[in-house]
Design a protein around this motif. Structure first.
Motif, PDB file in Angstrom:
ATOM      1  N   VAL A 268       4.031   0.318   3.800  1.00 30.60           N
ATOM      2  CA  VAL A 268       3.806  -0.310   2.504  1.00 30.60           C
ATOM      3  C   VAL A 268       2.310  -0.310   2.224  1.00 30.60           C
ATOM      4  O   VAL A 268       1.496  -0.393   3.147  1.00 30.60           O
ATOM      5  CB  VAL A 268       4.369  -1.754   2.480  1.00 30.60           C
ATOM      6  N   VAL A 269       1.936  -0.184   0.948  1.00 32.08           N
ATOM      7  CA  VAL A 269       0.535  -0.250   0.534  1.00 32.08           C
ATOM      8  C   VAL A 269       0.242  -1.661   0.037  1.00 32.08           C
ATOM      9  O   VAL A 269       0.897  -2.159  -0.887  1.00 32.08           O
ATOM     10  CB  VAL A 269       0.243   0.790  -0.571  1.00 32.08           C
ATOM     11  N   ARG A 270      -0.739  -2.296   0.676  1.00 35.89           N
ATOM     12  CA  ARG A 270      -1.171  -3.637   0.274  1.00 35.89           C
ATOM     13  C   ARG A 270      -2.692  -3.708   0.352  1.00 35.89           C
ATOM     14  O   ARG A 270      -3.285  -3.265   1.352  1.00 35.89           O
ATOM     15  CB  ARG A 270      -0.579  -4.711   1.203  1.00 35.89           C
ATOM     16  N   ASN A 271      -3.326  -4.245  -0.684  1.00 41.18           N
ATOM     17  CA  ASN A 271      -4.771  -4.474  -0.683  1.00 41.18           C
ATOM     18  C   ASN A 271      -5.574  -3.220  -0.369  1.00 41.18           C
ATOM     19  O   ASN A 271      -6.603  -3.272   0.304  1.00 41.18           O
ATOM     20  CB  ASN A 271      -5.139  -5.584   0.312  1.00 41.18           C
ATOM     21  N   TYR A 273      -4.726  -0.615   1.520  1.00 40.32           N
ATOM     22  CA  TYR A 273      -4.502  -0.016   2.828  1.00 40.32           C
ATOM     23  C   TYR A 273      -3.000   0.257   3.015  1.00 40.32           C
ATOM     24  O   TYR A 273      -2.166  -0.294   2.294  1.00 40.32           O
ATOM     25  CB  TYR A 273      -4.996  -0.935   3.958  1.00 40.32           C
ATOM     26  N   VAL A 274      -2.699   1.105   4.001  1.00 40.18           N
ATOM     27  CA  VAL A 274      -1.305   1.357   4.378  1.00 40.18           C
ATOM     28  C   VAL A 274      -0.985   0.505   5.600  1.00 40.18           C
ATOM     29  O   VAL A 274      -1.756   0.493   6.577  1.00 40.18           O
ATOM     30  CB  VAL A 274      -1.069   2.848   4.685  1.00 40.18           C
ATOM     31  N   TRP A 275       0.137  -0.169   5.543  1.00 40.09           N
ATOM     32  CA  TRP A 275       0.541  -1.061   6.629  1.00 40.09           C
ATOM     33  C   TRP A 275       1.941  -0.684   7.116  1.00 40.09           C
ATOM     34  O   TRP A 275       2.780  -0.233   6.341  1.00 40.09           O
ATOM     35  CB  TRP A 275       0.555  -2.515   6.161  1.00 40.09           C
ATOM     36  N   LYS A 277       5.370  -2.221   8.701  1.00 38.61           N
ATOM     37  CA  LYS A 277       6.100  -3.478   8.865  1.00 38.61           C
ATOM     38  C   LYS A 277       6.571  -3.575  10.315  1.00 38.61           C
ATOM     39  O   LYS A 277       7.421  -2.805  10.749  1.00 38.61           O
ATOM     40  CB  LYS A 277       7.309  -3.505   7.927  1.00 38.61           C
ATOM     41  N   LEU A 282       2.490  -7.319   9.382  1.00 40.24           N
ATOM     42  CA  LEU A 282       1.965  -6.040   8.926  1.00 40.24           C
ATOM     43  C   LEU A 282       0.892  -5.548   9.878  1.00 40.24           C
ATOM     44  O   LEU A 282      -0.003  -6.300  10.265  1.00 40.24           O
ATOM     45  CB  LEU A 282       1.402  -6.170   7.507  1.00 40.24           C
ATOM     46  N   ARG A 284      -1.923  -2.437  10.354  1.00 37.41           N
ATOM     47  CA  ARG A 284      -2.605  -1.408   9.568  1.00 37.41           C
ATOM     48  C   ARG A 284      -2.431  -0.028  10.197  1.00 37.41           C
ATOM     49  O   ARG A 284      -2.541   0.137  11.414  1.00 37.41           O
ATOM     50  CB  ARG A 284      -4.085  -1.735   9.442  1.00 37.41           C
ATOM     51  N   ASN A 312       2.192   4.750  -3.971  1.00 35.53           N
ATOM     52  CA  ASN A 312       0.737   4.575  -4.072  1.00 35.53           C
ATOM     53  C   ASN A 312      -0.015   5.075  -2.843  1.00 35.53           C
ATOM     54  O   ASN A 312      -1.173   4.702  -2.640  1.00 35.53           O
ATOM     55  CB  ASN A 312       0.380   3.108  -4.331  1.00 35.53           C
TER      56      ASN A 312
END
Length: 525
Positions: A268-271, A273-275, A277, A282, A284, A312
Protein backbone atom coordinates in the motif's frame (compact mmCIF):
# COMPACT_ATOMS: atom_id res chain seq x y z
CA UNK A 1 28.12 -44.05 -38.61
CA UNK A 2 28.66 -44.40 -34.86
CA UNK A 3 31.53 -42.27 -33.50
CA UNK A 4 31.32 -44.08 -30.14
CA UNK A 5 33.29 -47.30 -29.92
CA UNK A 6 31.15 -50.36 -29.27
CA UNK A 7 31.15 -51.90 -25.78
CA UNK A 8 29.74 -55.15 -24.44
CA UNK A 9 26.79 -54.33 -22.17
CA UNK A 10 24.54 -56.77 -20.38
CA UNK A 11 21.16 -57.52 -21.91
CA UNK A 12 19.31 -56.04 -18.92
CA UNK A 13 21.24 -52.78 -19.38
CA UNK A 14 20.70 -51.72 -23.01
CA UNK A 15 23.22 -49.17 -24.20
CA UNK A 16 22.45 -45.49 -24.48
CA UNK A 17 24.03 -44.58 -27.82
CA UNK A 18 23.30 -41.26 -29.44
CA UNK A 19 22.88 -41.05 -33.20
CA UNK A 20 22.73 -37.46 -34.54
CA UNK A 21 20.38 -36.28 -37.25
CA UNK A 22 22.44 -35.50 -40.32
CA UNK A 23 20.12 -32.78 -41.62
CA UNK A 24 21.00 -30.12 -39.04
CA UNK A 25 23.89 -29.07 -36.77
CA UNK A 26 24.47 -31.07 -33.61
CA UNK A 27 26.02 -29.96 -30.34
CA UNK A 28 27.64 -33.32 -29.59
CA UNK A 29 29.34 -33.96 -32.92
CA UNK A 30 31.44 -31.71 -35.11
CA UNK A 31 30.57 -31.35 -38.83
CA UNK A 32 33.15 -34.04 -39.69
CA UNK A 33 31.32 -36.57 -37.49
CA UNK A 34 33.79 -36.66 -34.60
CA UNK A 35 32.58 -36.17 -31.05
CA UNK A 36 33.49 -32.87 -29.45
CA UNK A 37 36.02 -33.40 -26.68
CA UNK A 38 33.96 -31.89 -23.82
CA UNK A 39 31.11 -34.36 -24.55
CA UNK A 40 33.21 -37.54 -24.42
CA UNK A 41 33.12 -38.15 -20.66
CA UNK A 42 29.36 -37.64 -20.39
CA UNK A 43 28.47 -39.81 -23.39
CA UNK A 44 30.82 -42.61 -22.29
CA UNK A 45 29.29 -42.49 -18.80
CA UNK A 46 25.74 -42.72 -20.15
CA UNK A 47 26.66 -45.58 -22.44
CA UNK A 48 28.18 -47.48 -19.54
CA UNK A 49 25.23 -46.72 -17.28
CA UNK A 50 22.61 -48.12 -19.63
CA UNK A 51 18.91 -47.39 -20.09
CA UNK A 52 17.68 -49.32 -17.04
CA UNK A 53 19.79 -47.38 -14.57
CA UNK A 54 18.99 -44.16 -16.40
CA UNK A 55 15.27 -44.82 -15.89
CA UNK A 56 15.92 -45.16 -12.16
CA UNK A 57 17.61 -41.76 -12.12
CA UNK A 58 14.61 -40.32 -13.97
CA UNK A 59 12.34 -41.61 -11.23
CA UNK A 60 14.54 -40.02 -8.57
CA UNK A 61 14.50 -36.69 -10.40
CA UNK A 62 10.71 -36.80 -10.69
CA UNK A 63 10.39 -37.40 -6.95
CA UNK A 64 12.67 -34.44 -6.16
CA UNK A 65 10.73 -32.14 -8.48
CA UNK A 66 7.46 -33.34 -6.97
CA UNK A 67 8.69 -32.82 -3.41
CA UNK A 68 9.94 -29.33 -4.31
CA UNK A 69 6.55 -28.51 -5.82
CA UNK A 70 8.17 -27.54 -9.15
CA UNK A 71 5.35 -26.72 -11.56
CA UNK A 72 4.67 -24.64 -14.64
CA UNK A 73 1.16 -23.36 -15.23
CA UNK A 74 -0.29 -23.94 -18.71
CA UNK A 75 -2.91 -21.30 -19.45
CA UNK A 76 -4.87 -23.21 -22.09
CA UNK A 77 -5.10 -26.44 -20.10
CA UNK A 78 -8.19 -26.19 -17.90
CA UNK A 79 -7.95 -29.80 -16.72
CA UNK A 80 -4.42 -29.63 -15.28
CA UNK A 81 -3.06 -26.06 -15.47
CA UNK A 82 -0.25 -26.66 -12.94
CA UNK A 83 1.91 -29.22 -14.72
CA UNK A 84 4.97 -30.78 -13.11
CA UNK A 85 8.17 -29.14 -14.32
CA UNK A 86 9.85 -31.28 -16.98
CA UNK A 87 13.59 -31.87 -16.82
CA UNK A 88 15.62 -34.05 -19.18
CA UNK A 89 18.52 -35.66 -17.34
CA UNK A 90 21.03 -35.36 -20.20
CA UNK A 91 22.64 -31.96 -19.57
CA UNK A 92 23.58 -29.50 -22.29
CA UNK A 93 27.35 -29.00 -22.32
CA UNK A 94 29.35 -25.93 -23.33
CA UNK A 95 33.13 -25.82 -23.23
CA UNK A 96 34.84 -23.06 -21.25
CA UNK A 97 36.52 -21.78 -24.41
CA UNK A 98 33.24 -21.32 -26.28
CA UNK A 99 31.50 -19.96 -23.20
CA UNK A 100 34.14 -17.24 -22.83
CA UNK A 101 33.16 -15.92 -26.25
CA UNK A 102 29.43 -16.19 -25.51
CA UNK A 103 29.86 -14.51 -22.13
CA UNK A 104 31.70 -11.51 -23.56
CA UNK A 105 29.01 -11.10 -26.23
CA UNK A 106 26.20 -11.29 -23.65
CA UNK A 107 27.94 -8.77 -21.41
CA UNK A 108 28.30 -6.39 -24.35
CA UNK A 109 24.64 -6.85 -25.27
CA UNK A 110 23.44 -6.16 -21.74
CA UNK A 111 25.48 -2.95 -21.66
CA UNK A 112 23.97 -1.91 -24.99
CA UNK A 113 20.39 -2.52 -23.88
CA UNK A 114 21.04 -0.62 -20.68
CA UNK A 115 22.20 2.40 -22.69
CA UNK A 116 19.25 1.96 -25.03
CA UNK A 117 16.76 1.95 -22.15
CA UNK A 118 18.30 5.11 -20.71
CA UNK A 119 18.10 6.84 -24.08
CA UNK A 120 14.48 5.84 -24.76
CA UNK A 121 13.22 7.29 -21.47
CA UNK A 122 15.83 10.03 -21.42
CA UNK A 123 17.24 12.29 -24.16
CA UNK A 124 16.08 10.08 -27.10
CA UNK A 125 19.15 10.91 -29.16
CA UNK A 126 18.62 7.82 -31.32
CA UNK A 127 15.27 9.22 -32.46
CA UNK A 128 16.56 12.73 -33.05
CA UNK A 129 19.52 11.46 -35.08
CA UNK A 130 17.38 9.12 -37.19
CA UNK A 131 18.93 5.87 -35.95
CA UNK A 132 15.46 4.56 -34.99
CA UNK A 133 12.29 5.68 -36.79
CA UNK A 134 9.76 7.15 -34.33
CA UNK A 135 7.09 4.71 -35.54
CA UNK A 136 9.30 1.77 -34.57
CA UNK A 137 9.30 2.97 -30.98
CA UNK A 138 5.83 4.41 -30.48
CA UNK A 139 3.96 1.57 -32.24
CA UNK A 140 4.93 -0.77 -29.40
CA UNK A 141 2.62 -1.17 -26.42
CA UNK A 142 5.59 -1.46 -24.10
CA UNK A 143 6.47 2.22 -24.44
CA UNK A 144 4.94 3.91 -21.39
CA UNK A 145 4.89 7.70 -21.51
CA UNK A 146 4.13 7.81 -17.79
CA UNK A 147 7.61 6.34 -17.13
CA UNK A 148 9.50 9.07 -18.97
CA UNK A 149 12.48 10.34 -16.98
CA UNK A 150 12.51 7.48 -14.46
CA UNK A 151 16.00 6.15 -13.71
CA UNK A 152 17.59 3.92 -11.09
CA UNK A 153 20.49 4.74 -8.76
CA UNK A 154 23.91 3.91 -10.17
CA UNK A 155 25.08 3.18 -13.69
CA UNK A 156 22.49 0.58 -14.59
CA UNK A 157 18.76 0.96 -15.14
CA UNK A 158 18.47 -2.54 -16.61
CA UNK A 159 19.07 -4.88 -13.67
CA UNK A 160 18.17 -8.22 -15.27
CA UNK A 161 18.56 -9.09 -18.94
CA UNK A 162 17.77 -12.45 -20.56
CA UNK A 163 18.74 -13.57 -24.06
CA UNK A 164 17.38 -16.49 -26.10
CA UNK A 165 20.11 -18.00 -28.30
CA UNK A 166 20.56 -20.87 -30.71
CA UNK A 167 23.22 -22.28 -32.99
CA UNK A 168 22.25 -21.83 -36.61
CA UNK A 169 23.13 -23.90 -39.70
CA UNK A 170 26.44 -22.08 -40.08
CA UNK A 171 27.58 -23.10 -36.61
CA UNK A 172 27.51 -19.59 -35.11
CA UNK A 173 25.44 -18.64 -32.07
CA UNK A 174 22.78 -16.02 -32.84
CA UNK A 175 20.24 -14.18 -30.69
CA UNK A 176 16.54 -14.86 -31.20
CA UNK A 177 15.02 -12.49 -28.65
CA UNK A 178 15.73 -10.35 -25.59
CA UNK A 179 13.68 -10.45 -22.40
CA UNK A 180 13.85 -7.31 -20.26
CA UNK A 181 10.44 -6.71 -18.65
CA UNK A 182 10.52 -9.38 -15.93
CA UNK A 183 12.69 -12.18 -17.38
CA UNK A 184 11.72 -15.66 -16.26
CA UNK A 185 13.73 -18.86 -16.16
CA UNK A 186 16.58 -18.14 -13.75
CA UNK A 187 14.77 -19.84 -10.88
CA UNK A 188 14.00 -22.89 -13.01
CA UNK A 189 17.66 -23.06 -14.04
CA UNK A 190 18.57 -23.11 -10.34
CA UNK A 191 16.03 -25.83 -9.61
CA UNK A 192 17.37 -27.87 -12.54
CA UNK A 193 20.90 -27.55 -11.16
CA UNK A 194 19.78 -28.61 -7.69
CA UNK A 195 18.12 -31.73 -9.07
CA UNK A 196 21.00 -32.64 -11.39
CA UNK A 197 23.62 -32.31 -8.66
CA UNK A 198 21.61 -34.78 -6.55
CA UNK A 199 20.83 -37.23 -9.34
CA UNK A 200 24.34 -37.21 -10.87
CA UNK A 201 26.62 -36.31 -7.92
CA UNK A 202 29.77 -38.00 -9.24
CA UNK A 203 29.21 -36.99 -12.85
CA UNK A 204 28.54 -33.40 -11.81
CA UNK A 205 31.62 -33.25 -9.59
CA UNK A 206 33.98 -34.86 -12.11
CA UNK A 207 32.80 -32.62 -14.95
CA UNK A 208 33.99 -29.45 -13.14
CA UNK A 209 30.78 -27.54 -13.84
CA UNK A 210 30.74 -23.78 -13.26
CA UNK A 211 28.50 -22.95 -10.28
CA UNK A 212 25.40 -20.77 -10.32
CA UNK A 213 25.40 -19.49 -6.72
CA UNK A 214 27.61 -16.47 -7.47
CA UNK A 215 25.07 -15.16 -9.98
CA UNK A 216 22.29 -15.12 -7.40
CA UNK A 217 24.62 -13.68 -4.79
CA UNK A 218 25.27 -10.75 -7.14
CA UNK A 219 21.55 -10.38 -7.80
CA UNK A 220 20.79 -10.06 -4.10
CA UNK A 221 23.69 -7.68 -3.54
CA UNK A 222 22.55 -5.48 -6.42
CA UNK A 223 18.97 -5.33 -5.20
CA UNK A 224 20.15 -4.37 -1.72
CA UNK A 225 22.48 -1.68 -3.06
CA UNK A 226 19.63 0.03 -4.93
CA UNK A 227 18.21 1.30 -1.62
CA UNK A 228 20.57 4.23 -1.12
CA UNK A 229 20.92 5.41 2.47
CA UNK A 230 19.26 2.35 4.01
CA UNK A 231 21.36 0.14 6.31
CA UNK A 232 18.88 -2.75 6.29
CA UNK A 233 16.66 -2.23 3.24
CA UNK A 234 13.53 -4.28 2.75
CA UNK A 235 13.48 -6.02 -0.64
CA UNK A 236 10.39 -7.91 -1.79
CA UNK A 237 9.43 -10.01 -4.80
CA UNK A 238 6.14 -8.87 -6.36
CA UNK A 239 4.21 -11.75 -7.94
CA UNK A 240 0.87 -11.78 -9.81
CA UNK A 241 -0.17 -14.76 -7.69
CA UNK A 242 -0.47 -18.51 -7.79
CA UNK A 243 -2.22 -18.59 -11.19
CA UNK A 244 0.78 -17.10 -13.01
CA UNK A 245 2.63 -19.53 -15.27
CA UNK A 246 5.95 -19.20 -13.40
CA UNK A 247 4.63 -18.81 -9.84
CA UNK A 248 6.83 -21.65 -8.59
CA UNK A 249 9.87 -19.68 -9.72
CA UNK A 250 8.69 -16.55 -7.89
CA UNK A 251 8.33 -18.45 -4.62
CA UNK A 252 11.53 -20.41 -5.15
CA UNK A 253 13.65 -17.32 -5.84
CA UNK A 254 12.15 -15.39 -2.94
CA UNK A 255 12.97 -18.25 -0.60
CA UNK A 256 16.47 -18.74 -2.01
CA UNK A 257 17.33 -15.03 -1.81
CA UNK A 258 15.73 -14.60 1.60
CA UNK A 259 13.12 -12.08 0.42
CA UNK A 260 9.41 -11.67 1.10
CA UNK A 261 7.07 -12.86 -1.66
CA UNK A 262 4.20 -10.37 -1.91
CA UNK A 263 1.18 -9.69 -4.10
CA UNK A 264 -0.21 -6.30 -5.00
CA UNK A 265 -2.77 -6.51 -2.19
CA UNK A 266 0.07 -6.89 0.35
CA UNK A 267 1.45 -3.44 -0.52
CA UNK A 268 0.00 0.00 0.00
CA UNK A 269 1.15 3.58 -0.66
CA UNK A 270 0.96 5.85 2.38
CA UNK A 271 2.62 9.23 3.00
CA UNK A 272 4.71 8.98 -0.15
CA UNK A 273 6.19 5.53 0.57
CA UNK A 274 5.36 1.90 -0.22
CA UNK A 275 4.52 -0.24 2.78
CA UNK A 276 3.98 -3.96 3.29
CA UNK A 277 1.04 -4.97 5.47
CA UNK A 278 2.62 -7.22 8.08
CA UNK A 279 1.54 -8.82 11.34
CA UNK A 280 3.14 -6.01 13.33
CA UNK A 281 1.68 -3.24 11.17
CA UNK A 282 3.07 -1.44 8.12
CA UNK A 283 6.67 -2.19 7.14
CA UNK A 284 8.39 0.11 4.66
CA UNK A 285 9.50 -1.40 1.33
CA UNK A 286 12.64 -0.04 -0.35
CA UNK A 287 13.16 -2.27 -3.41
CA UNK A 288 10.68 -4.32 -5.44
CA UNK A 289 11.87 -7.15 -7.69
CA UNK A 290 8.77 -7.37 -9.83
CA UNK A 291 7.37 -10.33 -11.73
CA UNK A 292 4.30 -8.36 -12.84
CA UNK A 293 4.17 -6.89 -16.36
CA UNK A 294 4.70 -3.14 -16.72
CA UNK A 295 1.18 -1.97 -17.42
CA UNK A 296 -0.33 -3.99 -14.54
CA UNK A 297 1.88 -2.50 -11.82
CA UNK A 298 -0.10 0.71 -11.22
CA UNK A 299 -3.87 0.70 -11.83
CA UNK A 300 -4.04 4.48 -11.34
CA UNK A 301 -1.66 5.57 -14.12
CA UNK A 302 -1.10 2.54 -16.32
CA UNK A 303 -3.97 0.04 -16.53
CA UNK A 304 -7.13 0.81 -14.62
CA UNK A 305 -8.51 -2.77 -14.70
CA UNK A 306 -5.40 -4.28 -13.06
CA UNK A 307 -5.76 -6.00 -9.70
CA UNK A 308 -2.13 -7.11 -9.64
CA UNK A 309 -0.37 -3.84 -8.96
CA UNK A 310 -0.14 -1.13 -6.32
CA UNK A 311 -2.19 2.08 -6.77
CA UNK A 312 0.01 5.20 -7.03
CA UNK A 313 3.20 3.15 -7.23
CA UNK A 314 4.56 5.37 -10.01
CA UNK A 315 4.33 8.46 -7.80
CA UNK A 316 6.63 6.85 -5.24
CA UNK A 317 9.00 5.64 -7.95
CA UNK A 318 9.29 9.15 -9.42
CA UNK A 319 10.05 10.56 -5.98
CA UNK A 320 12.90 8.05 -5.60
CA UNK A 321 11.42 6.52 -2.44
CA UNK A 322 11.15 3.01 -3.86
CA UNK A 323 13.10 1.24 -6.59
CA UNK A 324 11.43 -1.21 -8.99
CA UNK A 325 13.62 -3.67 -10.88
CA UNK A 326 13.47 -3.97 -13.77
CA UNK A 327 12.19 -0.40 -14.03
CA UNK A 328 8.65 0.18 -15.25
CA UNK A 329 8.66 0.70 -19.01
CA UNK A 330 11.55 -1.68 -19.71
CA UNK A 331 9.20 -3.89 -21.74
CA UNK A 332 9.89 -1.60 -24.70
CA UNK A 333 13.25 -3.34 -25.12
CA UNK A 334 11.43 -6.56 -26.07
CA UNK A 335 10.21 -4.82 -29.21
CA UNK A 336 11.46 -7.10 -32.05
CA UNK A 337 11.66 -4.08 -34.37
CA UNK A 338 14.77 -3.03 -32.43
CA UNK A 339 16.58 -6.11 -33.78
CA UNK A 340 16.17 -4.61 -37.26
CA UNK A 341 18.08 -1.47 -36.21
CA UNK A 342 20.39 -3.00 -33.59
CA UNK A 343 23.61 -2.80 -35.67
CA UNK A 344 23.06 0.95 -36.15
CA UNK A 345 22.14 1.33 -32.47
CA UNK A 346 25.36 -0.42 -31.43
CA UNK A 347 27.46 1.84 -33.63
CA UNK A 348 25.74 4.91 -32.19
CA UNK A 349 25.92 3.91 -28.50
CA UNK A 350 29.01 1.68 -28.34
CA UNK A 351 30.95 2.82 -31.39
CA UNK A 352 31.41 -0.73 -32.72
CA UNK A 353 29.66 -3.76 -34.14
CA UNK A 354 28.23 -6.37 -31.81
CA UNK A 355 30.15 -9.60 -31.24
CA UNK A 356 27.03 -11.74 -31.56
CA UNK A 357 24.54 -11.27 -34.38
CA UNK A 358 20.78 -11.34 -34.02
CA UNK A 359 18.54 -13.33 -36.34
CA UNK A 360 17.73 -11.35 -39.49
CA UNK A 361 14.60 -9.25 -38.87
CA UNK A 362 12.37 -7.39 -41.34
CA UNK A 363 9.94 -4.75 -40.11
CA UNK A 364 6.82 -4.39 -42.20
CA UNK A 365 6.59 -0.73 -41.20
CA UNK A 366 9.50 -0.15 -43.59
CA UNK A 367 8.23 -0.13 -47.18
CA UNK A 368 11.19 -2.06 -48.60
CA UNK A 369 11.05 -4.66 -45.85
CA UNK A 370 7.29 -5.01 -46.26
CA UNK A 371 7.61 -5.74 -49.98
CA UNK A 372 10.25 -8.39 -49.24
CA UNK A 373 8.04 -10.01 -46.59
CA UNK A 374 4.96 -10.16 -48.81
CA UNK A 375 6.99 -11.55 -51.72
CA UNK A 376 8.62 -14.25 -49.57
CA UNK A 377 5.87 -14.92 -47.06
CA UNK A 378 5.85 -18.78 -47.14
CA UNK A 379 9.50 -18.99 -46.04
CA UNK A 380 9.24 -16.60 -43.09
CA UNK A 381 8.09 -16.54 -39.49
CA UNK A 382 5.68 -13.65 -38.86
CA UNK A 383 5.72 -12.17 -35.36
CA UNK A 384 3.60 -9.44 -33.80
CA UNK A 385 5.49 -6.37 -32.65
CA UNK A 386 3.46 -6.31 -29.42
CA UNK A 387 2.67 -9.78 -28.09
CA UNK A 388 -0.53 -8.62 -26.42
CA UNK A 389 -2.20 -7.20 -29.54
CA UNK A 390 -2.05 -9.21 -32.76
CA UNK A 391 -1.71 -12.83 -31.70
CA UNK A 392 1.26 -15.18 -31.67
CA UNK A 393 4.08 -16.00 -34.04
CA UNK A 394 3.05 -17.77 -37.24
CA UNK A 395 5.18 -20.23 -39.18
CA UNK A 396 3.97 -19.19 -42.63
CA UNK A 397 4.96 -22.35 -44.54
CA UNK A 398 2.47 -24.35 -42.45
CA UNK A 399 -0.49 -22.21 -43.61
CA UNK A 400 -2.90 -22.97 -46.43
CA UNK A 401 -3.26 -20.64 -49.41
CA UNK A 402 -6.35 -19.00 -47.89
CA UNK A 403 -4.61 -18.54 -44.53
CA UNK A 404 -1.59 -17.00 -46.25
CA UNK A 405 -3.88 -14.56 -48.07
CA UNK A 406 -5.57 -13.55 -44.81
CA UNK A 407 -2.19 -13.10 -43.12
CA UNK A 408 -0.97 -10.92 -46.00
CA UNK A 409 -4.14 -8.84 -45.66
CA UNK A 410 -3.52 -8.29 -41.95
CA UNK A 411 0.05 -7.19 -42.70
CA UNK A 412 -1.13 -4.70 -45.32
CA UNK A 413 -3.72 -3.24 -42.95
CA UNK A 414 -1.31 -2.86 -40.00
CA UNK A 415 2.23 -3.10 -41.40
CA UNK A 416 3.88 -1.44 -38.40
CA UNK A 417 2.56 -4.19 -36.11
CA UNK A 418 4.46 -7.10 -37.72
CA UNK A 419 8.03 -8.25 -38.15
CA UNK A 420 9.32 -11.25 -40.10
CA UNK A 421 12.30 -13.51 -39.56
CA UNK A 422 13.65 -16.44 -41.58
CA UNK A 423 12.84 -19.93 -40.39
CA UNK A 424 16.11 -21.09 -38.84
CA UNK A 425 16.57 -24.71 -37.75
CA UNK A 426 18.15 -24.91 -34.31
CA UNK A 427 20.99 -27.31 -33.58
CA UNK A 428 20.17 -30.54 -31.75
CA UNK A 429 20.93 -31.96 -28.33
CA UNK A 430 20.47 -35.55 -27.11
CA UNK A 431 17.21 -36.12 -25.21
CA UNK A 432 16.15 -39.27 -23.41
CA UNK A 433 12.88 -40.41 -25.02
CA UNK A 434 11.32 -43.85 -25.42
CA UNK A 435 14.31 -45.55 -23.83
CA UNK A 436 16.80 -43.98 -26.25
CA UNK A 437 18.87 -40.87 -26.79
CA UNK A 438 17.28 -38.93 -29.63
CA UNK A 439 18.17 -35.57 -31.23
CA UNK A 440 15.92 -32.61 -30.49
CA UNK A 441 16.24 -28.90 -31.43
CA UNK A 442 17.32 -26.68 -28.54
CA UNK A 443 17.61 -23.04 -27.55
CA UNK A 444 19.39 -21.51 -24.55
CA UNK A 445 18.23 -18.64 -22.37
CA UNK A 446 21.02 -17.07 -20.36
CA UNK A 447 20.87 -14.21 -17.90
CA UNK A 448 22.83 -11.09 -17.00
CA UNK A 449 22.59 -9.16 -13.74
CA UNK A 450 23.96 -5.68 -13.13
CA UNK A 451 27.02 -5.58 -10.89
CA UNK A 452 29.11 -2.70 -9.54
CA UNK A 453 30.79 -1.70 -12.80
CA UNK A 454 29.33 -3.95 -15.49
CA UNK A 455 27.22 -7.10 -15.70
CA UNK A 456 27.68 -10.65 -14.42
CA UNK A 457 26.53 -13.51 -16.65
CA UNK A 458 24.99 -16.72 -15.37
CA UNK A 459 27.32 -19.55 -16.48
CA UNK A 460 24.95 -21.54 -18.65
CA UNK A 461 21.25 -20.93 -18.17
CA UNK A 462 17.96 -22.60 -19.05
CA UNK A 463 17.97 -24.85 -22.11
CA UNK A 464 14.66 -25.82 -23.72
CA UNK A 465 14.26 -28.66 -26.21
CA UNK A 466 11.44 -29.53 -28.58
CA UNK A 467 9.11 -32.48 -28.21
CA UNK A 468 9.94 -33.59 -31.76
CA UNK A 469 12.72 -33.20 -34.28
CA UNK A 470 10.73 -30.70 -36.34
CA UNK A 471 9.39 -28.69 -33.39
CA UNK A 472 9.56 -24.97 -34.06
CA UNK A 473 7.98 -23.34 -31.00
CA UNK A 474 10.42 -24.12 -28.19
CA UNK A 475 8.54 -22.62 -25.26
CA UNK A 476 7.41 -24.06 -21.95
CA UNK A 477 3.80 -23.11 -22.76
CA UNK A 478 3.98 -25.35 -25.83
CA UNK A 479 5.23 -28.29 -23.77
CA UNK A 480 8.99 -28.07 -24.33
CA UNK A 481 11.20 -29.92 -21.89
CA UNK A 482 14.08 -28.24 -20.04
CA UNK A 483 17.73 -29.12 -19.51
CA UNK A 484 20.42 -28.08 -17.09
CA UNK A 485 23.26 -26.29 -18.90
CA UNK A 486 26.79 -27.19 -17.82
CA UNK A 487 29.71 -24.94 -18.64
CA UNK A 488 32.61 -27.38 -18.42
CA UNK A 489 35.81 -26.07 -16.83
CA UNK A 490 39.23 -27.54 -17.49
CA UNK A 491 39.91 -27.69 -13.74
CA UNK A 492 37.82 -27.53 -10.55
CA UNK A 493 36.26 -24.13 -9.95
CA UNK A 494 37.04 -22.26 -6.77
CA UNK A 495 33.86 -22.10 -4.70
CA UNK A 496 33.01 -18.69 -3.27
CA UNK A 497 32.45 -19.09 0.46
CA UNK A 498 30.17 -16.04 0.52
CA UNK A 499 27.92 -17.61 -2.09
CA UNK A 500 27.72 -20.73 0.03
CA UNK A 501 26.69 -18.67 3.04
CA UNK A 502 23.93 -17.00 1.06
CA UNK A 503 22.49 -20.38 0.11
CA UNK A 504 22.11 -21.27 3.81
CA UNK A 505 20.64 -17.91 4.82
CA UNK A 506 17.61 -18.25 7.06
CA UNK A 507 15.04 -15.65 8.00
CA UNK A 508 15.70 -13.82 11.28
CA UNK A 509 13.03 -13.74 14.02
CA UNK A 510 12.25 -10.11 13.12
CA UNK A 511 11.69 -11.08 9.49
CA UNK A 512 9.38 -13.88 10.54
CA UNK A 513 7.26 -11.39 12.49
CA UNK A 514 7.19 -9.15 9.40
CA UNK A 515 5.50 -11.72 7.19
CA UNK A 516 2.78 -10.25 4.94
CA UNK A 517 -0.51 -10.28 6.86
CA UNK A 518 -2.19 -12.14 3.97
CA UNK A 519 0.28 -15.02 4.41
CA UNK A 520 -0.26 -15.17 8.17
CA UNK A 521 -4.03 -15.18 7.69
CA UNK A 522 -3.77 -18.02 5.18
CA UNK A 523 -1.58 -20.00 7.60
CA UNK A 524 -4.11 -19.43 10.38
CA UNK A 525 -7.05 -20.71 8.37
Amino acid sequence: MNPISSQTIAADRPALIYQPDGSRPDEVFAPDGTMRSHWSYLMDSLQTLGATAFEERCGKASRILRDDGATYNIYNDQQAPARPWRLDLVPSLISSEEWAQIESALLERAELFNLLLRDIYGPRKLLRHGVIPPEALFCHGGFLRACDGISLPGEHDLILHAVDMMRGPGGDICVLADRTQCPSGAGYALENRTVMSRVWPSLFRDSHVHRLAAFFQRLRSKLTSLAIGQDQPQVVVLTPGAHNETYFEHAYLANYLGLHLVQGSDLVVRNGYVWMKSLEGLSRVDVILRRVDDSYCDPVELRSDSRLGVPNLLDVVRAGRVVVANPLGSGILENPVLLRYLPAIARALLGRELRMDSVATYWCGDDQDCRYVLDNLPGLVIKPVWRGSTGRSVQAHSLTADELARLAGRIRRQPAQFVAQPLVAASCLPVYANGQLQPRPAILRSFAVAADTSYAIMPGGLTRVGSGLDTFNLTSQSGSCSKDTWVIATEPERIDSQAGRMERRAASPIEMVSLPSRVVENLFW
